[in-house]
Design a protein around this motif. Sequence first.
Motif, PDB file in Angstrom:
ATOM      1  N   SER A  55       0.819  -1.209   0.000  1.00 19.21           N
ATOM      2  CA  SER A  55       0.000   0.000   0.000  1.00 19.21           C
ATOM      3  C   SER A  55       0.853   1.259   0.000  1.00 19.21           C
ATOM      4  N   ARG A  56       2.135   1.149   0.360  1.00 18.20           N
ATOM      5  CA  ARG A  56       3.017   2.318   0.414  1.00 18.20           C
ATOM      6  C   ARG A  56       3.793   2.529  -0.875  1.00 18.20           C
ATOM      7  N   SER A  57       3.651   1.648  -1.847  1.00 17.57           N
ATOM      8  CA  SER A  57       4.382   1.749  -3.107  1.00 17.57           C
ATOM      9  C   SER A  57       3.413   1.857  -4.268  1.00 17.57           C
ATOM     10  N   PRO A  58       3.347   3.015  -4.960  1.00 19.80           N
ATOM     11  CA  PRO A  58       2.448   3.149  -6.113  1.00 19.80           C
ATOM     12  C   PRO A  58       2.701   2.102  -7.189  1.00 19.80           C
ATOM     13  N   ASN A  59       3.975   1.775  -7.444  1.00 21.28           N
ATOM     14  CA  ASN A  59       4.278   0.785  -8.484  1.00 21.28           C
ATOM     15  C   ASN A  59       3.783  -0.602  -8.106  1.00 21.28           C
ATOM     16  N   LYS A  60       3.958  -0.986  -6.838  1.00 16.66           N
ATOM     17  CA  LYS A  60       3.492  -2.300  -6.401  1.00 16.66           C
ATOM     18  C   LYS A  60       1.975  -2.369  -6.427  1.00 16.66           C
ATOM     19  N   ARG A  61       1.316  -1.287  -6.009  1.00 14.34           N
ATOM     20  CA  ARG A  61      -0.148  -1.261  -6.066  1.00 14.34           C
ATOM     21  C   ARG A  61      -0.619  -1.455  -7.502  1.00 14.34           C
ATOM     22  N   PHE A  62       0.015  -0.744  -8.406  1.00 15.22           N
ATOM     23  CA  PHE A  62      -0.391  -0.804  -9.813  1.00 15.22           C
ATOM     24  C   PHE A  62      -0.245  -2.222 -10.365  1.00 15.22           C
ATOM     25  N   LYS A  63       0.851  -2.897 -10.043  1.00 11.47           N
ATOM     26  CA  LYS A  63       1.083  -4.243 -10.570  1.00 11.47           C
ATOM     27  C   LYS A  63       0.023  -5.217 -10.069  1.00 11.47           C
ATOM     28  N   ILE A  64      -0.332  -5.108  -8.781  1.00  6.74           N
ATOM     29  CA  ILE A  64      -1.350  -5.985  -8.223  1.00  6.74           C
ATOM     30  C   ILE A  64      -2.713  -5.711  -8.864  1.00  6.74           C
ATOM     31  N   GLU A  65      -3.068  -4.431  -8.986  1.00  9.17           N
ATOM     32  CA  GLU A  65      -4.345  -4.064  -9.588  1.00  9.17           C
ATOM     33  C   GLU A  65      -4.418  -4.520 -11.041  1.00  9.17           C
ATOM     34  N   ASP A 100       5.026   8.897 -12.982  1.00  3.54           N
ATOM     35  CA  ASP A 100       5.095   7.835 -13.972  1.00  3.54           C
ATOM     36  C   ASP A 100       3.995   6.809 -13.750  1.00  3.54           C
ATOM     37  N   VAL A 101       3.600   6.604 -12.474  1.00  6.19           N
ATOM     38  CA  VAL A 101       2.512   5.667 -12.185  1.00  6.19           C
ATOM     39  C   VAL A 101       1.182   6.259 -12.626  1.00  6.19           C
ATOM     40  N   LEU A 102       0.988   7.567 -12.420  1.00  8.89           N
ATOM     41  CA  LEU A 102      -0.261   8.201 -12.822  1.00  8.89           C
ATOM     42  C   LEU A 102      -0.465   8.123 -14.322  1.00  8.89           C
ATOM     43  N   ARG A 103       0.622   8.091 -15.082  1.00  6.89           N
ATOM     44  CA  ARG A 103       0.496   8.036 -16.540  1.00  6.89           C
ATOM     45  C   ARG A 103       0.163   6.634 -17.019  1.00  6.89           C
ATOM     46  N   GLN A 104       0.393   5.621 -16.179  1.00  2.75           N
ATOM     47  CA  GLN A 104       0.110   4.253 -16.575  1.00  2.75           C
ATOM     48  C   GLN A 104      -1.400   4.000 -16.527  1.00  2.75           C
ATOM     49  N   SER A 105      -1.807   2.960 -17.216  1.00  6.12           N
ATOM     50  CA  SER A 105      -3.222   2.619 -17.259  1.00  6.12           C
ATOM     51  C   SER A 105      -3.392   1.131 -17.049  1.00  6.12           C
ATOM     52  N   LEU A 106      -4.440   0.762 -16.345  1.00  8.02           N
ATOM     53  CA  LEU A 106      -4.759  -0.655 -16.186  1.00  8.02           C
ATOM     54  C   LEU A 106      -5.220  -1.272 -17.492  1.00  8.02           C
ATOM     55  N   TYR A 107      -5.679  -0.456 -18.398  1.00  3.66           N
ATOM     56  CA  TYR A 107      -6.359  -0.969 -19.580  1.00  3.66           C
ATOM     57  C   TYR A 107      -5.624  -0.685 -20.876  1.00  3.66           C
TER      58      TYR A 107
END
Length: 362
Positions: A183-193, A269-276
């Motif tokens: 929960s403290r790492s935006p990159n790790k959150r993104f990968k799990i999501e 850089d995480v905000l620019r990424q997309s789940l889709y």
Amino acid sequence: MQEKLFFNELTNKDLPTDAILNISNGGKILIISDLHMGTGSNDDLAYNGEMLTCILEEYYFKNGWYLVLNGDIEELQKFSLDDIRKKWAGLYRVFSLFAAENKLYKIYGNHDDKLLLKQDAAQTKFTYPYSIHAFIKIETGIINAYVYHGHQLSDIYSRFNNFFGIMIRYILKPIGIKNLSDSRSPNKRFKIEKKAYAFSLKNHCLSIIGHTHRPLFESLGRFDYIKFEIEKLCREYPASLGEDRIRIENEVIALRKELSKLKRKERRDVLRQSLYGDELPVPCLFNSGCALGKKGLNAIEITNEDISLIYWFTDEKSKKFITRGGYDIEKLDGRPYNKAVLNQNRLDYIFARIKLLGNGCV
């Protein structure tokens, strides 16, 4: 490892289930996760524990809701179960009210997976009184939803969770360092999501997770949702008049301030990424957030007709974007607690979008 095996099984075509909760003929479910119940002053639930105990009993239990506890309910990487149960005896009493009516479902997470071990009566005064599940399948009659904590999608937690528990309890906790957490790492959150999103997209179902502490609704995080909401209000503004125009102005101001706060919390850089990727978002991923906010707690409500992301807060701790944002707010009678519906949609509409935007037909 057990979590790795669980997710491999979950992605099989037949989708085996650990427990089934059928509400196709009616029923209301509250899904909460990540309470991290501890003891004393070093307790993550200290901010919202009293409110949570009250709303569970007086709002949800008395109105016939099911309660799904989606992992990391007890903070067993820092504290013993005995000490936690003594500290939160009132909350366990409320859990037991739901359990007595067969309306409590407990899913384990990476911080409370020790509950899977058999309790030795010689080592503890208590045995765990509730059944524990890896995941729950909710049958709504429109679309199926799978509720699981989400740490199963992280290879590092599947392999080294016991090691992390030792580090947290005996090294990090004594010197005041916070938990090691996705929960403290935006990159790790993104990968799990992203993994949870891919699973739901493949199997044409909903995933409702926790673990990352980041509320998601229809595969959108708060950052993306606010951007869309601001755009919608800007489209409404030219045709608005009088008080309606002033309301829109105030809502946009409040939402922009909230957006700025979120920007500071997340790496760009995480905000620019997309789940889709470059596709339209498919509304198949949800996250109930957590109960650790200093101003309130998030949860998911689901019925056989709709699903909602909700936010409970006290009178003196309301956020400006909640009170000015035009959200539906319900006050608990005789208590200083309020429920705001942040997002809500009908399941048949979500089903239609998954069918039309997902990979192939359902």
